[in-house]
Design a protein around this motif. Sequence first.
Motif, PDB file in Angstrom:
ATOM      1  N   GLY A   1       0.808  -1.213   0.000  1.00 22.77           N
ATOM      2  CA  GLY A   1       0.000   0.000   0.000  1.00 22.77           C
ATOM      3  C   GLY A   1       0.840   1.261   0.000  1.00 22.77           C
ATOM      4  O   GLY A   1       0.557   2.229  -0.742  1.00 22.77           O
ATOM      5  N   ILE A   2       1.899   1.269   0.811  1.00 26.14           N
ATOM      6  CA  ILE A   2       2.771   2.445   0.882  1.00 26.14           C
ATOM      7  C   ILE A   2       3.481   2.673  -0.441  1.00 26.14           C
ATOM      8  O   ILE A   2       3.580   3.801  -0.935  1.00 26.14           O
ATOM      9  CB  ILE A   2       3.781   2.285   2.038  1.00 26.14           C
ATOM     10  CG1 ILE A   2       3.058   2.302   3.386  1.00 26.14           C
ATOM     11  CG2 ILE A   2       4.838   3.385   1.988  1.00 26.14           C
ATOM     12  CD1 ILE A   2       3.935   1.919   4.563  1.00 26.14           C
ATOM     13  N   LEU A   3       3.976   1.590  -1.058  1.00 25.43           N
ATOM     14  CA  LEU A   3       4.711   1.734  -2.316  1.00 25.43           C
ATOM     15  C   LEU A   3       3.800   2.172  -3.463  1.00 25.43           C
ATOM     16  O   LEU A   3       4.225   2.937  -4.344  1.00 25.43           O
ATOM     17  CB  LEU A   3       5.412   0.425  -2.668  1.00 25.43           C
ATOM     18  CG  LEU A   3       6.811   0.259  -2.066  1.00 25.43           C
ATOM     19  CD1 LEU A   3       7.353  -1.130  -2.318  1.00 25.43           C
ATOM     20  CD2 LEU A   3       7.766   1.308  -2.633  1.00 25.43           C
ATOM     21  N   ILE A   4       2.564   1.704  -3.478  1.00 29.53           N
ATOM     22  CA  ILE A   4       1.633   2.179  -4.510  1.00 29.53           C
ATOM     23  C   ILE A   4       1.393   3.677  -4.351  1.00 29.53           C
ATOM     24  O   ILE A   4       1.395   4.432  -5.331  1.00 29.53           O
ATOM     25  CB  ILE A   4       0.307   1.389  -4.445  1.00 29.53           C
ATOM     26  CG1 ILE A   4       0.516  -0.043  -4.963  1.00 29.53           C
ATOM     27  CG2 ILE A   4      -0.778   2.091  -5.264  1.00 29.53           C
ATOM     28  CD1 ILE A   4      -0.723  -0.917  -4.867  1.00 29.53           C
TER      29      ILE A   4
ATOM     30  N   LEU B   1      13.140   3.942  -2.806  1.00 29.35           N
ATOM     31  CA  LEU B   1      11.832   3.899  -2.161  1.00 29.35           C
ATOM     32  C   LEU B   1      11.646   2.586  -1.403  1.00 29.35           C
ATOM     33  O   LEU B   1      11.108   2.568  -0.294  1.00 29.35           O
ATOM     34  CB  LEU B   1      10.725   4.064  -3.203  1.00 29.35           C
ATOM     35  CG  LEU B   1      10.628   5.428  -3.890  1.00 29.35           C
ATOM     36  CD1 LEU B   1       9.526   5.420  -4.946  1.00 29.35           C
ATOM     37  CD2 LEU B   1      10.375   6.531  -2.873  1.00 29.35           C
ATOM     38  N   GLY B   2      12.105   1.478  -2.009  1.00 32.97           N
ATOM     39  CA  GLY B   2      11.995   0.193  -1.339  1.00 32.97           C
ATOM     40  C   GLY B   2      12.789   0.135  -0.053  1.00 32.97           C
ATOM     41  O   GLY B   2      12.361  -0.463   0.941  1.00 32.97           O
ATOM     42  N   GLU B   3      13.965   0.771  -0.043  1.00 27.67           N
ATOM     43  CA  GLU B   3      14.794   0.800   1.160  1.00 27.67           C
ATOM     44  C   GLU B   3      14.163   1.671   2.252  1.00 27.67           C
ATOM     45  O   GLU B   3      14.477   1.508   3.428  1.00 27.67           O
ATOM     46  CB  GLU B   3      16.184   1.348   0.828  1.00 27.67           C
ATOM     47  CG  GLU B   3      17.072   0.424   0.018  1.00 27.67           C
ATOM     48  CD  GLU B   3      17.769  -0.605   0.883  1.00 27.67           C
ATOM     49  OE1 GLU B   3      17.345  -0.799   2.035  1.00 27.67           O
ATOM     50  OE2 GLU B   3      18.733  -1.223   0.396  1.00 27.67           O
TER      51      GLU B   3
ATOM     52  N   PHE C   1       6.979  -1.323  -7.344  1.00 26.16           N
ATOM     53  CA  PHE C   1       7.285  -0.064  -8.030  1.00 26.16           C
ATOM     54  C   PHE C   1       7.560  -0.318  -9.504  1.00 26.16           C
ATOM     55  O   PHE C   1       7.080   0.416 -10.376  1.00 26.16           O
ATOM     56  CB  PHE C   1       8.497   0.596  -7.363  1.00 26.16           C
ATOM     57  CG  PHE C   1       8.964   1.856  -8.036  1.00 26.16           C
ATOM     58  CD1 PHE C   1       8.378   3.074  -7.736  1.00 26.16           C
ATOM     59  CD2 PHE C   1       9.993   1.829  -8.966  1.00 26.16           C
ATOM     60  CE1 PHE C   1       8.802   4.246  -8.362  1.00 26.16           C
ATOM     61  CE2 PHE C   1      10.426   2.983  -9.600  1.00 26.16           C
ATOM     62  CZ  PHE C   1       9.831   4.197  -9.293  1.00 26.16           C
ATOM     63  N   VAL C   2       8.355  -1.354  -9.792  1.00 26.41           N
ATOM     64  CA  VAL C   2       8.649  -1.714 -11.175  1.00 26.41           C
ATOM     65  C   VAL C   2       7.357  -1.974 -11.946  1.00 26.41           C
ATOM     66  O   VAL C   2       7.161  -1.480 -13.067  1.00 26.41           O
ATOM     67  CB  VAL C   2       9.564  -2.953 -11.224  1.00 26.41           C
ATOM     68  CG1 VAL C   2       9.708  -3.466 -12.656  1.00 26.41           C
ATOM     69  CG2 VAL C   2      10.934  -2.636 -10.629  1.00 26.41           C
ATOM     70  N   ALA C   3       6.471  -2.749 -11.344  1.00 25.50           N
ATOM     71  CA  ALA C   3       5.213  -3.085 -12.005  1.00 25.50           C
ATOM     72  C   ALA C   3       4.328  -1.859 -12.181  1.00 25.50           C
ATOM     73  O   ALA C   3       3.676  -1.691 -13.226  1.00 25.50           O
ATOM     74  CB  ALA C   3       4.482  -4.154 -11.197  1.00 25.50           C
TER      75      ALA C   3
ATOM     76  N   ALA D   1      -1.198  -3.602 -11.739  1.00 22.92           N
ATOM     77  CA  ALA D   1       0.061  -4.273 -12.076  1.00 22.92           C
ATOM     78  C   ALA D   1       0.877  -4.551 -10.814  1.00 22.92           C
ATOM     79  O   ALA D   1       1.456  -5.638 -10.670  1.00 22.92           O
ATOM     80  CB  ALA D   1       0.863  -3.420 -13.056  1.00 22.92           C
ATOM     81  N   ALA D   2       0.926  -3.592  -9.896  1.00 22.64           N
ATOM     82  CA  ALA D   2       1.675  -3.788  -8.646  1.00 22.64           C
ATOM     83  C   ALA D   2       1.090  -4.938  -7.838  1.00 22.64           C
ATOM     84  O   ALA D   2       1.831  -5.751  -7.268  1.00 22.64           O
ATOM     85  CB  ALA D   2       1.672  -2.496  -7.830  1.00 22.64           C
ATOM     86  N   CYS D   3      -0.230  -5.017  -7.775  1.00 25.20           N
ATOM     87  CA  CYS D   3      -0.879  -6.104  -7.016  1.00 25.20           C
ATOM     88  C   CYS D   3      -0.650  -7.463  -7.686  1.00 25.20           C
ATOM     89  O   CYS D   3      -0.383  -8.462  -6.995  1.00 25.20           O
ATOM     90  CB  CYS D   3      -2.377  -5.819  -6.890  1.00 25.20           C
ATOM     91  SG  CYS D   3      -2.788  -4.381  -5.867  1.00 25.20           S
ATOM     92  N   VAL D   4      -0.734  -7.510  -9.004  1.00 26.20           N
ATOM     93  CA  VAL D   4      -0.529  -8.771  -9.728  1.00 26.20           C
ATOM     94  C   VAL D   4       0.893  -9.285  -9.510  1.00 26.20           C
ATOM     95  O   VAL D   4       1.125 -10.463  -9.212  1.00 26.20           O
ATOM     96  CB  VAL D   4      -0.819  -8.580 -11.233  1.00 26.20           C
ATOM     97  CG1 VAL D   4      -0.281  -9.769 -12.045  1.00 26.20           C
ATOM     98  CG2 VAL D   4      -2.309  -8.423 -11.460  1.00 26.20           C
TER      99      VAL D   4
END
Length: 461
Positions: free
Chosen positions: A103-106, A307-309, A321-323, A345-348
Amino acid sequence: MGMMHDPIVQTPAAPSFTQALRFWLQLGFVSFGGPAGQIALMHQELVERRRWISEKRYLHALNYCMLLPGPEAQQLATYIGWLLHGVRGGIAAGALFVLPSLGILIALSMIYVSYGNTPVVAGMLWAVKPAVVAIVLFAAWRIGSKALKNSALWGIAAASFVAIFFFKVPFPLIVLVAGCAGCMGVWGHRWAPQWFRPSAGHASKSVSAAAPAVIDDNTPTPAHALFSRGRLLRFTAVGFLLWLAVFAALAAAFGWQGVLTQMAWFFTKAALLTFGGAYAVLPYVFQGAVTDFGWLTAPQMMDGLALGESTPGPLIMVVAFVAFLGGWKLPMFGRDHLLMAGSVAACVVTFFTFLPSFLFILIGGPLIEATHGELKFTAPLTAITAAVVGVIVNLALFFALHALWPAGWGRPFDAAAALIAVAAAVGLIRYQISVIKLIACCAVLGAVVGAAAGTGKVGFL
């Protein structure tokens, strides 16, 4: 005066499913610090404070998770949740470890694509990129210092670097060859076992006090965790059918060449190759997402890693994020629904990335509860981890090229970015500053530079 006796420490009450749910949800929001920090946090909470599981059983589960492809901290949470409350406990623990991060990354991805070109945000991204170079190099140094214990492993690391840097050998082939090298080490382990013996990894060196735990050293394996061949076959079939059903639905809706279908297939393969942690699979994700499919650019990949870090949860969540950027760039629902395309796409991708992790625990857990690790299982992993070091160094060099020569090799050198990279490396290695603090400091510096420039064109986007 009577003799003093130590008070008898009572075994804590077993947590209810609701209590466990609350804990796993809280953990999902505070699990910063990468796998080492997440494993240490779970040890502190589950072994020392709550005493839901003993030190020995905790480390036994951890050793299994370290052998698996996928995020070991998330798998460890799944394993402990499964031991406590069966299948529903494992699914709840593993899912809640991931969902807050998703959720945060989206949300951050939406901000990135909507405001990434404004001067302040662009300045932040410019300053964070060289820090990412230092972070990846630091990861290679940290993994290498633990994994490269002898000349054989150093040789594997060097060979993997040469293979991918000079000859562009695909990452899966490097993993396969390294695993075979580890298997050869198994065959000769009677005369050279030290070559492929794994390091201690994340295991805690301190043994907690012998206070009883809900799942103690001698607690019988719960009925739901006992091995049976029928159960193994049943869970394997259910897991495969679940994967097949979702994949077939995507293929039917969007075709084999559809963005979501290709993402599902690619990240299924990536999920089975993440030996050695998230940094190990990043080169493969980079190669596919940037070079092969063009879902995002190399600078954007660096932004995603930053962002992931900076968010809780497994670092491999950078795939969300990539998706998102892939769905935004190639929207499957039309140009009027870019945010929805990115979010779907992020959820998939998250589903296909983590489904194998759940299956590894639910299928393999009963076997691990009845057995202990042996060299024949750990040797291939040790060789693969050594190869991963060389691959990560290659990734760091590739990132450095894009951060320090933003217009391309041979174009003007960004001296300010190089200074940030050096300072970040010193901070990580010499002063052991946390990755989150490092990214925050660089982001603030970049925001100041971006605001002063006022144009957003400082060579970073």
